[in-house]
Structure formats: structure tokens, C-alpha cells
Motif scaffolding. Structure first.
Motif, mmCIF file in Angstrom:
data_model
loop_
_atom_site.group_PDB
_atom_site.id
_atom_site.type_symbol
_atom_site.label_atom_id
_atom_site.label_comp_id
_atom_site.label_asym_id
_atom_site.label_seq_id
_atom_site.Cartn_x
_atom_site.Cartn_y
_atom_site.Cartn_z
ATOM 1 N N TRP A 30 0.842 -1.199 0.000
ATOM 2 C CA TRP A 30 0.000 0.000 0.000
ATOM 3 C C TRP A 30 0.872 1.242 0.000
ATOM 4 O O TRP A 30 1.948 1.266 0.618
ATOM 5 N N HIS A 56 -3.776 4.488 4.713
ATOM 6 C CA HIS A 56 -3.767 3.911 3.372
ATOM 7 C C HIS A 56 -5.132 4.218 2.742
ATOM 8 O O HIS A 56 -6.043 4.700 3.425
ATOM 9 N N SER A 131 -7.180 4.645 7.611
ATOM 10 C CA SER A 131 -7.383 4.710 6.163
ATOM 11 C C SER A 131 -8.250 5.898 5.779
ATOM 12 O O SER A 131 -8.997 6.429 6.606
#
Length: 192
Positions: A30, A56, A131
Motif C-alpha cells: 500500500w 492507506h 485509512s
């Protein structure tokens, strides 16, 4: 990383034999994003912990048909995360992918659906614990019998908003939270 798989089979003389197959496992990498969602130029292997302030990119797609139904998928029972639970189609972007590329890949991989970049409408982005999540909407009629489900997906169905929210209350559909569903349904209003 190398992984050896052992298969049991029967040869021509009906004897039980074991065959070993060498498989190369490629780790999912990632891009690491900063607190604003910008790429830092660094990467991390999936499963490794991100440091505070590192994120991410994750993506979800909702396909809305002409009858106002959403395409949803049931996660396979063997999965560690949310086994047997209905959810949106999606996953994580791999290194080098932008959000549109990632969601197009996820739709193809998980359900066998090809979507043109021009068919995607970004509904919003939210920052979660580790994320950034981009939520995409696609207007498309889907023939469920034509789907190609991968091993992570056990079933797919098209359901309306009321059924979706009932499944959330029953715990059979993953609860992404009130603000998530508000974005999805508010942006879908008038498109149904």
C-alpha cells in the motif's frame, strides 16, 4: 515468499498420491498517505502496522440499478474480517493506484464487473482510524447470473434501501455508521 501447497489426488491406478506445488505469494503493498490523504512516497506491506498519522486508501462501490436497488455482496465464511456478513464491494488500493483505478479493479476482481472510469461518481471521502475511504456510486443494471464471484464473495444480491437498513439493524449487513449511509442515500436520492 514461497508457499508449498499439498494436494491429495488419485492417479490412474486409483492410488492415493500427494502432489506438492510451489506457489509464489506476492505481498500486497500500500501507499502510505499523510493526515491530509496525500501520498508520502513511502509504502507498507498489508498487515504491517501504520504509525500514528499514517493512512492507506480504501474504496467502496455501490451499484444502483434502475429499480433503486443496490448491489451488495456476502463475504465468504472463511475470511478473517467479517465472515458471512453482507457488505459493499471494495478493498484497499495497492501501491501506485488512484482511487478510480482501485475501485475498478475491486469490482472486476470480486464480482467480474467492468466499469468505465466515466461511470464512477465519487460520493465522498472519510478519514478513518488508519485509512481514507472513498465511496463511489455507479448507475448500472446488473444481471446477477452473469456475475463471476471470487473466493472472497459467497453471494451477491440487489436490495432496496429499506432492506439494506433492516439487514444493518439485524447485524447481517456491516454497519458502516450513520454518516456513511447518510452520504450514500442523500447522494442517491433522485437517482432511484
Amino acid at each position: 515468499m514461497m508457499l508449498y501447497l499439498l494436494f491429495e489426488s488419485v492417479n490412474e491406478t486409483k492410488e492415493q498420491v500427494f502432489v506438492s506445488e510451489e506457489v509464489t505469494i506476492v505481498a500486497e503493498i500500500w501507499d502510505i498517505l499523510d493526515v491530509e490523504g496525500n501520498p508520502t512516497g513511502r509504502t507498507i506491506e498489508r498487515g504491517q502496522p501504520l504509525r500514528p498519522g499514517e493512512y492507506h486508501l480504501a474504496v467502496h462501490a455501490w451499484i444502483l440499478d434502475d429499480q433503486g436497488r443496490y448491489l451488495v455482496q456476502k463475504r465468504a465464511e472463511h475470511l478473517t474480517l467479517l465472515p458471512g456478513i453482507w457488505a459493499a464491494c471494495g478493498g484497499s488500493a495497492v501501491a501506485g493506484e488512484d482511487s478510480k483505478t482501485a475501485i475498478r479493479r475491486e469490482l472486476q476482481e470480486e464480482l467480474g464487473i467492468q466499469v468505465e472510469a466515466s461511470e464512477l461518481r465519487l460520493l465522498g471521502r472519510s478519514r478513518r482510524v488508519d485509512s481514507f475511504l472513498d465511496i463511489w456510486l455507479v448507475r448500472k443494471n446488473i444481471d446477477l447470473s452473469a456475475l463471476t464471484l471470487q473466493e472472497e464473495v459467497s453471494e451477491a444480491d440487489c436490495i432496496n434501501k429499506a432492506t439494506l437498513m433492516q439487514m444493518v439493524r439485524e447485524g447481517t449487513f456491516h454497519d458502516y455508521g450513520l454518516s456513511y449511509f447518510a452520504v450514500l442515500f442523500d447522494c442517491s436520492e433522485g437517482l432511484e
